[in-house]
Enzyme design. Sequence first.
Site, short mmCIF file in Angstrom:
data_model
loop_
_atom_site.label_atom_id
_atom_site.label_comp_id
_atom_site.label_asym_id
_atom_site.label_seq_id
_atom_site.Cartn_x
_atom_site.Cartn_y
_atom_site.Cartn_z
N HIS A 72 -6.50 4.71 5.81
CA HIS A 72 -5.91 4.72 7.11
C HIS A 72 -6.75 5.66 7.84
O HIS A 72 -6.69 6.94 7.63
CB HIS A 72 -4.51 5.00 6.91
CG HIS A 72 -3.70 4.03 6.11
ND1 HIS A 72 -3.03 2.93 6.84
CD2 HIS A 72 -3.42 4.17 4.93
CE1 HIS A 72 -2.46 2.14 5.78
NE2 HIS A 72 -2.56 3.08 4.69
N ARG A 74 -6.64 5.70 11.30
CA ARG A 74 -5.66 6.11 12.38
C ARG A 74 -6.33 5.93 13.85
O ARG A 74 -5.65 6.41 14.79
CB ARG A 74 -5.32 7.77 12.15
CG ARG A 74 -4.60 8.23 10.84
CD ARG A 74 -3.45 7.11 10.75
NE ARG A 74 -2.71 7.75 9.49
CZ ARG A 74 -1.77 6.97 8.84
NH1 ARG A 74 -1.52 5.79 9.01
NH2 ARG A 74 -1.01 7.65 7.97
N ASP A 161 -0.81 -4.29 5.98
CA ASP A 161 -0.31 -3.10 5.11
C ASP A 161 0.44 -2.24 5.96
O ASP A 161 0.20 -1.86 7.24
CB ASP A 161 -1.90 -2.19 4.75
CG ASP A 161 -1.35 -1.20 4.14
OD1 ASP A 161 -0.66 -1.30 3.21
OD2 ASP A 161 -1.77 -0.12 4.52
N HIS A 188 0.97 -5.60 0.79
CA HIS A 188 1.71 -4.51 0.67
C HIS A 188 3.04 -5.03 -0.21
O HIS A 188 3.81 -5.58 0.61
CB HIS A 188 1.95 -3.64 1.83
CG HIS A 188 2.67 -2.52 1.78
ND1 HIS A 188 2.93 -1.35 1.77
CD2 HIS A 188 4.15 -2.72 1.49
CE1 HIS A 188 3.52 -0.66 1.81
NE2 HIS A 188 4.75 -1.45 1.57
N HIS A 247 -2.10 -0.92 -3.89
CA HIS A 247 -1.49 0.24 -4.56
C HIS A 247 -0.39 -0.43 -5.62
O HIS A 247 0.78 0.37 -5.16
CB HIS A 247 -1.07 1.21 -3.60
CG HIS A 247 -0.25 0.74 -2.30
ND1 HIS A 247 0.56 -0.37 -2.37
CD2 HIS A 247 -0.60 0.95 -1.05
CE1 HIS A 247 0.90 -0.58 -1.03
NE2 HIS A 247 0.21 0.17 -0.35
N ASN A 301 4.30 5.54 -0.22
CA ASN A 301 4.73 4.15 -0.34
C ASN A 301 3.81 3.43 -0.52
O ASN A 301 2.70 3.23 -0.01
CB ASN A 301 5.53 3.86 0.88
CG ASN A 301 6.33 2.48 0.59
OD1 ASN A 301 6.48 2.12 -0.42
ND2 ASN A 301 6.62 2.04 1.66
N ASP A 328 -5.55 4.68 -0.52
CA ASP A 328 -4.55 4.71 0.42
C ASP A 328 -4.61 6.03 1.14
O ASP A 328 -3.27 6.62 1.53
CB ASP A 328 -3.25 4.43 -0.62
CG ASP A 328 -2.13 4.10 0.82
OD1 ASP A 328 -2.28 3.79 1.83
OD2 ASP A 328 -0.81 3.98 0.34
N HIS A 332 -1.34 12.43 7.80
CA HIS A 332 -0.23 12.72 8.61
C HIS A 332 -0.29 14.30 8.94
O HIS A 332 -0.75 15.19 8.40
CB HIS A 332 1.22 12.45 8.26
CG HIS A 332 1.39 11.14 7.74
ND1 HIS A 332 1.55 10.05 8.72
CD2 HIS A 332 1.48 10.44 6.64
CE1 HIS A 332 1.89 8.79 8.24
NE2 HIS A 332 1.72 9.14 6.85
O1 DOR Z 1 2.15 5.72 1.91
C1 DOR Z 1 1.92 5.16 2.76
N1 DOR Z 1 1.26 5.40 4.02
N2 DOR Z 1 2.09 3.83 2.58
C2 DOR Z 1 2.01 2.98 3.38
O2 DOR Z 1 2.12 1.77 3.01
C3 DOR Z 1 1.44 3.22 4.85
C4 DOR Z 1 0.69 4.47 4.55
C5 DOR Z 1 0.47 5.17 6.13
O3 DOR Z 1 0.00 4.28 6.95
O4 DOR Z 1 0.85 6.23 6.22
#
Ligand code: DOR
Length: 448
Positions: A72, A74, A161, A188, A247, A301, A328, A332
């Site tokens: 990701h 972002r 996803d 997913h 995953h 997740n 994955d 954040h």
């Molecule tokens: O832990 C996760 N973060 N699982 C996901 O499916 C999405 C991802 C996210 O985009 O932060």
Amino acid sequence: MSDALYLRNGTLLQPASDQQMPGDLLVVHGLVRAMHKGESGALDEEARQCAAEIIDCTGLTVAPGLIDAHVHLREPGQTHKETIATGTSAAAAGGFTTVVAMPNTTPVTDSVKWLRFVQAPERCAAVRVLAMPAATVGSMGQELTDYEALQKAGAVGFTDDGKPVLEDNVMRAALVAAARLGLPISQHAEDTRLTAGASMNAGPVSFRLGLRGMTVEAESGIVERDIRLLEEIEQTERLRPHLHVQHVSTAKALHAIRDAKARGLHVTCEVSPHHIALTDEAIAGEAMQGSVRYDTRFKMNPPLRSAEDRDACIAALLDGTADIIATDHAPHAAWEKNVEFERAPNGIVGLETALGVALRVLQGKHGLSLGRTLALFTSNAAAVLGLRDLGAIATGAPADLVVFDPGAAYRYDVGTSVSRSRNTPFHGAPMLGRIDFTIAGGRVVFRR
Ligand code: DOR
């Protein structure tokens, strides 16, 4: 000015054949121009004429650059978490030279316009960025995106996803449309009708902590459904759809995938480093001594699972049921994660710790050879994604390389991270294998 690099006196590793040999490489204009196997020095004369830099690889392994099928980055829209520039710098620091960007951006990457945005030179990516745009418009699970146009613009597959494609008829249509183009649908696998409000794995630990849990069946049920669709499409449509399961975290889903592979269906899957290194007990932390950790850096997740599920993920990587390791990588911001466990977003960063965790667990603890461990990040990943000229060291191929010391043990310090976010559960954790250089398209994009 010359851009040539001369990698001298390393151990060249070919993951697909699990072979290692001493050798030298000459890299010119982004490609491996010459490879010499055996006693060092045979390329010295040629190199002296053109090499801008000589990299002494004595005592180091030179492998194909790592490929991550699931990151990701972002962008567009969530640049407070990561940008393509910072995320790919983290990739380079972790030995990756190719990453596949997920579409759960703002807006969702579901059109040629946003796919082009992700891949534009203005994003200043340090490594190759490929993309899997959304399988359905807005990742809403209803209407398919324009697969043909997206493939022409560079899509390597399609995925919603972060969300599963839940409706049987939509998933079927997605598999058929992607099969016509020879691309995978990457799923997913989570039946979100069963996981509302859940923030960790369902089991004794969630019970003890009083948190709502996600059952194993919420994952395996979708995998089983998708496999049934594959079978039915093969029988009725004369197509060979490719399902890639993201995953995978449970023994039950892996059992279904193992069985489907044995029946000849085209299913591939990935396992993430955290699912082979950690269990849901990490969320409880010191619970037994009276203080619970509830540390949101352990929340993602699919969630961390039981020890049995962790062991099944390891066994699947050892026996080939799981094809690849994918991080994955899900950055954040600290302020987003510093909230109550149930309210925190899912996800952890992973690009800078993936190889160190995988080598420690798979090679260090379980005796998987270096070559086979690296194959999970290179040749296997290239095969899953259909990237013919990546995943091996070859004359004439892109000079995507990682130079590392496979025997170096150390503890990870998140303070060294170049990602924009720091949400890792691995700060202070033991790692095996230290990266010295990453070379992407013939350019040194990371040096320690
Ligand atoms: O832990 C996760 N973060 N699982 C996901 O499916 C999405 C991802 C996210 O985009 O932060």
